[in-house]
Design a protein around this motif. Sequence first.
Motif, PDB file in Angstrom:
ATOM      1  N   ASP A 193       6.719  11.407  -2.276  1.00 20.87           N
ATOM      2  CA  ASP A 193       6.274  10.034  -2.077  1.00 20.87           C
ATOM      3  C   ASP A 193       5.559   9.861  -0.742  1.00 20.87           C
ATOM      4  O   ASP A 193       4.529   9.206  -0.645  1.00 20.87           O
TER       5      ASP A 193
ATOM      6  N   ARG B 209       0.826  -1.209   0.000  1.00 24.58           N
ATOM      7  CA  ARG B 209       0.000   0.000   0.000  1.00 24.58           C
ATOM      8  C   ARG B 209       0.861   1.261   0.000  1.00 24.58           C
ATOM      9  O   ARG B 209       0.498   2.267  -0.614  1.00 24.58           O
TER      10      ARG B 209
ATOM     11  N   ARG C 257      -1.747  11.361   1.730  1.00 24.29           N
ATOM     12  CA  ARG C 257      -2.968  11.821   1.041  1.00 24.29           C
ATOM     13  C   ARG C 257      -3.929  10.647   0.864  1.00 24.29           C
ATOM     14  O   ARG C 257      -5.121  10.760   1.137  1.00 24.29           O
ATOM     15  N   ASP C 258      -3.369   9.491   0.463  1.00 23.58           N
ATOM     16  CA  ASP C 258      -4.143   8.257   0.337  1.00 23.58           C
ATOM     17  C   ASP C 258      -4.844   7.910   1.628  1.00 23.58           C
ATOM     18  O   ASP C 258      -6.027   7.559   1.654  1.00 23.58           O
ATOM     19  N   LEU C 259      -4.066   8.007   2.693  1.00 23.55           N
ATOM     20  CA  LEU C 259      -4.563   7.651   4.018  1.00 23.55           C
ATOM     21  C   LEU C 259      -5.702   8.584   4.404  1.00 23.55           C
ATOM     22  O   LEU C 259      -6.732   8.151   4.942  1.00 23.55           O
TER      23      LEU C 259
ATOM     24  N   ARG D  97       8.034   5.729   4.786  1.00 24.19           N
ATOM     25  CA  ARG D  97       6.834   4.999   4.349  1.00 24.19           C
ATOM     26  C   ARG D  97       6.706   3.665   5.083  1.00 24.19           C
ATOM     27  O   ARG D  97       5.608   3.240   5.424  1.00 24.19           O
TER      28      ARG D  97
ATOM     29  N   GLU E 255      -7.697  10.123   2.395  1.00 26.11           N
ATOM     30  CA  GLU E 255      -8.876   9.809   1.581  1.00 26.11           C
ATOM     31  C   GLU E 255      -9.613   8.588   2.105  1.00 26.11           C
ATOM     32  O   GLU E 255     -10.811   8.441   1.916  1.00 26.11           O
ATOM     33  N   SER E 256      -8.866   7.677   2.773  1.00 29.86           N
ATOM     34  CA  SER E 256      -9.518   6.483   3.310  1.00 29.86           C
ATOM     35  C   SER E 256     -10.274   6.784   4.600  1.00 29.86           C
ATOM     36  O   SER E 256     -10.899   5.900   5.173  1.00 29.86           O
TER      37      SER E 256
ATOM     38  N   ASP F 246       2.205  11.597  -0.748  1.00 31.32           N
ATOM     39  CA  ASP F 246       1.217  10.825  -1.510  1.00 31.32           C
ATOM     40  C   ASP F 246       0.583   9.750  -0.640  1.00 31.32           C
ATOM     41  O   ASP F 246      -0.638   9.538  -0.669  1.00 31.32           O
ATOM     42  N   VAL F 247       1.437   9.055   0.134  1.00 32.85           N
ATOM     43  CA  VAL F 247       0.918   8.013   1.020  1.00 32.85           C
ATOM     44  C   VAL F 247      -0.031   8.619   2.049  1.00 32.85           C
ATOM     45  O   VAL F 247      -1.097   8.078   2.346  1.00 32.85           O
TER      46      VAL F 247
END
Lengths: 313, 253
Positions: free
Chosen positions: B187, B136, B193-195, B157, B197-198, B190-191
């Motif tokens: 990088d 992920r 941002r993903d988190l 990460r 959004e979840s 981005d991780v």
Amino acid sequence: MTVDIDKTTGDTPPAGPEAIKAIPVRHYGRYISAVVAIALLVGVVYAFSQGKINWGAIPDYFFDDRILDGVGKTLLLTVLSMVIGIVGGVMLAVMRLSKNPVTSSIAWFYIWFFRGTPVLVQLIVWFNLGLVFEYINLGPFYKDEWSDFMTPFLTALLGLGLNEAAYMAEICRAGLLSVDEGQTEASHALGMSHAKTLRRIVIPQAMRVIVPPTGNEVINMLKTTSLVSVVQYPELLRAAQDIGQTSGAPAEMLFLAAAWYLLLTSVFSIGQYYLERYYARGSSRSLPATPFQKIKANVLSLSSRSKPTGGTA
Amino acid sequence: MTPMVKAEGVHKSFGPLEVLKGIDLEVKSGEVFCLIGPSGSGKSTFLRCINHLEKINAGRLSVDGELVGYRQKGDKLYELKDSEVARKRRDIGMVFQRFNLFPHMTAVENVMEAPVQVKGVSRGQARQRALELLDRVGLADKAGSYPMQLSGGQQQRVAIARALAMDPKLMLFDEPTSALDPELVGDVLDVMRDLAESGMTMIVVTHEMGFAREVGDSLVFMDGGVVVESGHPREVLTNPQHERTKSFLSKVL
């Protein structure tokens, strides 16, 4: 007709930069010091060859039963004293680092006392405690006369082990303190307890700092066991001295003992190398190759190099 | 709905130095809450108080309706035992400025460690989950590498994956990109941002104003141990009301 090809231009490789050819500096000092060192060495060897030394006595007695028994006792004493030293040292280190002022000051006092008195004096004191204690009385568990309880072996073990614990405590403390505080924080932030943090995160990293000096301590301990000959324990040195007195070759037997000590410390050093390598995981990008791996790599590269030629030969 | 984090008059001193001088704020569940401010303003200290790495001296601080570090019975406060503090920390993930990965373990072992040791998950299951999490964060191929063999961005990460492995309900980020080379910052963001959004609740101490503006739901500007200004990131960043905020933003933007 064949096409004419100018072969000379194709054959010469592209010329690289011309290598420097210069006359090297002469280090006359180095020549002189090498000559002096060799002369001294020859002198020492010559001196020993002139002494009335019965070199033949050494191989005769090298594997004598009494010597081997002494070697066994020396090793046993080394291992058991180091076990007492390491276990005691870890306990003392944790006590000294604890927030409890009582335990930390007791540990401080212990280290102060046992590091501050010579181990030979401690050994003799343990041996002679019978002068002030007639009996040992552990309540309902054990009761005996002091002289029966305090055998030479126990004297040696307690004297060496308790002294070693004081030194190991300082080594362990330095190791524990060398681990970055962020490691403890990260571990706590993940919900790990103090005990788990210590066992899983801090101690494995502290080992990298603890192992090399501990290896030195083991080697030191092996040699220090020779001191216990004064409390009548028949380890290697005492066995060699006893044979020396009866066989009429006392100096030769001391050489023999020295050779055994040298042999044992060399074996321990090899073990230490591998142990350090194990705990270096993660601290450098790649582990250094073991001597065995180096040999293997050399053999493999030799065999792969010889393969194509082997087919034609 | 109870707020995820609620602070009322939180004070913290290190000896004579008062670092937090009464912090009041609320972090709602599911929001990305950004803390900005000059160094020494107390934002990292406040973050560390939330999972009780630092003890507060006065005020009330609660996570998901429960006090941090104490239990209230009647009008008396009882200090929590270490084991109870540890139990509460399981639900709060933390990512550090200096990564703090365990250097004697590979990436996948770092991620597995807490589930196995704290939650008693079997090694096989933990490994599988750890590999999913590494995938992920885009590091499936680095599972067997030791932290020393990874770049700063990769290490951070892995650290995020390690925190996520405990299935936290709240994630704390303490300047997660400040120790990184500029080209590696993206990088990690981005991780994060993903988190976000979840739907993860995140408190982020950061100097990345772009990230705060794009991803943040709320923003607080701290200085000298107090909250100077708070509001929606876009409003605060584009139209600051206080002089102090204006001068700080003029220097970093």
